[in-house]
Design an enzyme around this catalytic site. Structure first.
Site, PDB file in Angstrom:
ATOM      1  CB  CYS A   1      12.989  14.018   0.581  1.00  0.00           C
ATOM      2  SG  CYS A   1      14.772  14.249   0.494  1.00  0.00           S
TER       3      CYS A   1
ATOM      4  CE  LYS B   1       0.878   8.481  -0.335  1.00  0.00           C
ATOM      5  NZ  LYS B   1       1.487   8.970   0.882  1.00  0.00           N
ATOM      6  CG  ASP B   2       5.613   5.693  -2.154  1.00  0.00           C
ATOM      7  OD1 ASP B   2       5.693   6.730  -1.475  1.00  0.00           O
ATOM      8  OD2 ASP B   2       5.079   4.649  -1.737  1.00  0.00           O
TER       9      ASP B   2
ATOM     10  NE  ARG C   1      10.323   6.153   6.691  1.00  0.00           N
ATOM     11  CZ  ARG C   1      11.330   5.470   6.171  1.00  0.00           C
ATOM     12  NH1 ARG C   1      12.558   5.629   6.647  1.00  0.00           N
ATOM     13  NH2 ARG C   1      11.115   4.621   5.180  1.00  0.00           N
ATOM     14  N   GLY C   2       6.876   3.540   8.963  1.00  0.00           N
ATOM     15  CA  GLY C   2       6.423   2.163   9.050  1.00  0.00           C
ATOM     16  C   GLY C   2       5.149   1.984   8.244  1.00  0.00           C
TER      17      GLY C   2
ATOM     18  CB  ALA D   1       7.331   9.819   7.726  1.00  0.00           C
ATOM     19  CB  SER D   2       3.912  13.382   5.283  1.00  0.00           C
ATOM     20  OG  SER D   2       3.508  14.431   4.443  1.00  0.00           O
ATOM     21  CG  LEU D   3       9.244  17.137   5.690  1.00  0.00           C
ATOM     22  CD1 LEU D   3      10.429  17.726   4.944  1.00  0.00           C
ATOM     23  CD2 LEU D   3       9.334  17.468   7.175  1.00  0.00           C
ATOM     24  NE  ARG D   4       0.859  15.417   1.557  1.00  0.00           N
ATOM     25  CZ  ARG D   4      -0.242  15.017   2.182  1.00  0.00           C
ATOM     26  NH1 ARG D   4      -1.235  15.863   2.379  1.00  0.00           N
ATOM     27  NH2 ARG D   4      -0.355  13.773   2.623  1.00  0.00           N
ATOM     28  NE  ARG D   5      -0.670  12.505   5.494  1.00  0.00           N
ATOM     29  CZ  ARG D   5      -0.304  11.313   5.052  1.00  0.00           C
ATOM     30  NH1 ARG D   5       0.820  10.754   5.500  1.00  0.00           N
ATOM     31  NH2 ARG D   5      -1.045  10.658   4.193  1.00  0.00           N
TER      32      ARG D   5
ATOM     33  CB  THR E   1       4.329  -0.484  11.756  1.00  0.00           C
ATOM     34  OG1 THR E   1       4.704  -1.771  11.262  1.00  0.00           O
ATOM     35  CG2 THR E   1       5.387   0.004  12.743  1.00  0.00           C
ATOM     36  NE  ARG E   2       2.765   4.902   8.711  1.00  0.00           N
ATOM     37  CZ  ARG E   2       2.673   5.601   7.592  1.00  0.00           C
ATOM     38  NH1 ARG E   2       2.609   6.925   7.646  1.00  0.00           N
ATOM     39  NH2 ARG E   2       2.619   4.993   6.421  1.00  0.00           N
TER      40      ARG E   2
END
Length: 395
Positions: A327, A168-169, A234-235, A213-217, A239-240
């Protein structure tokens, strides 16, 4: 030495890895040319496209798994002289990338005895632009293609032999000279809900802040729970989770596949069904790239390819390609083999604020031609429903 064995830096200068992409060194490969590259089937949360790419259906299928190959020993020694120990440069900020690279290494060793020798595979860590800029949304810094550019450059320059990616990246189409002959078996595609105060999204009180950070979510959360707030978050996984524990947000969502690969599935407070949260295109899939003229690496990687995963990813990526997703476009899709052995597909296109959501579904035979057609047809349907004004508003 063979150019593919050159380290990218002096050993003291190796960088930490991105969260989802890691390159590997393997034994030297034959330079014999192969057919044009098979396109990557990548990310559904953020995407980049090359101009006028070839259609997936027009490109060659991944080759059938090949047999073993005799390993050429590197000059001067039997191990990896001149290169760091495979795991010497692992860093604490790259656990998921390292886990996926080690999984690939272990599967290669299990499938090819010559790769089980000490020093036959080196893990080289490269930090990308996308890993270093964490204070801005991906949409503002160029999308998730930033997670692959440095890796792609190293591969094409011969500094590394293969690269391991979270699919997905990966941008929809690979640079010229690169091919993706292998998808490993897909992990769980669902998203994990993580919260210290509630068991589900529905239990969160109005005004609760969710980090993603996901616009989908974000779009799917706000569509179903408009009283919640979603902020950029993000991270890497650790980190998150730390930011969540410190109270920066009330909850967050992570791909369950990543948690499982890290051995942390218990971190999930609950798991969202695909009805609650349709996954990103190719979520849970690992893809491995190599140079298109490197037939030895093609042979190694093709032996690991999981065809059901490759076809599902191809279907989802065709859907994304038709929508010309980027994006700034919340897009979700999921193709899978149903209980009757056929392909079932669901796709979603939404506005970032969740005020508009278009959905569709399809079914057909579980074959490349039919699944490519399913993805394309579903994409055209939603593109027509949304109209050109919808996409203009996302720029």
């Amino acid at each position: 030495p063979h150019p593919s064995l050159r380290p990218l830096h002096n050993s003291a200068e190796f960088c930490s890895a991105p969260s989802s992409t890691l390159p590997l060194h393997l034994p030297p490969a034959s330079p014999d040319p192969l057919s044009p590259p098979f396109p990557a089937a990548g990310d559904g949360d953020a995407e980049m496209h090359q101009p006028h790419p070839p259609r997936l259906a027009d490109l060659p299928r991944a080759p059938a798994p090949g047999g073993g190959a005799r390993r050429r020993r590197r000059p001067g020694r039997g191990g990896a002289q001149g290169l760091p120990h495979p795991d010497w440069h692992a860093r604490e900020d790259s656990p998921l990338a390292l886990a996926q690279a080690r999984q690939t290494r272990d599967e290669l060793k299990a499938a090819h005895t010559e790769l089980a020798e000490d020093g036959a595979i080196e893990i080289i860590i490269i930090k990308t632009t996308g890993d270093m800029i964490l204070d801005k949304p991906l949409a503002d810094i160029g999308g998730k293609g930033l997670f692959t550019k440095e890796i792609d450059d190293a591969l094409l320059q011969g500094s590394i032999d293969i690269a391991v990616h979270s699919m997905k990246d990966v941008p929809t189409y690979l640079p010229e000279g690169m091919i993706l002959p292998c998808n490993l078996p897909r992990e769980d595609v669902r998203d994990a809900f993580i919260c210290l105060t509630a068991k589900t999204l529905g239990e969160l009180p109005a005004g609760s802040v969710i980090g993603s950070a996901s616009l989908r979510r974000q779009s799917q959360i706000l569509y179903k729970y408009p009283s919640l707030k979603v902020v950029n978050f993000r991270g890497n996984v650790q980190t998150r989770l730390r930011k969540l524990k410190e109270g920066d947000v009330h909850a967050t969502l992570l791909a369950l596949a990543g948690l499982k690969r890290l051995g942390m599935p218990e971190t999930a407070t609950s798991v969202l069904s695909v009805d609650e949260m349709l996954p990103a295109v190719a979520q849970g899939a690992i893809g491995i790239t190599c140079r298109s003229n490197d037939d030895k690496m093609m042979e190694y990687l093709s032996s690991l390819n999981h065809e059901d995963t490759r076809l599902a990813v191809a279907c989802e990526r065709e859907f994304l390609s038709v929508l010309d997703g980027n994006c700034r476009t919340p897009i979700a899709a999921y193709a899978y083999r149903d209980k009757d052995g056929n392909c079932s597909f669901r796709g979603l296109l939404a506005s970032p604020d969740g005020s508009i959501v278009y959905e569709t579904s399809r079914s057909g035979t579980y074959s490349l031609d039919d699944m490519v057609a399913i993805g394309q047809d579903a994409g055209h349907e939603l593109k027509s429903k949304a109209g050109p004004g919808f996409f203009d508003g996302l720029q």
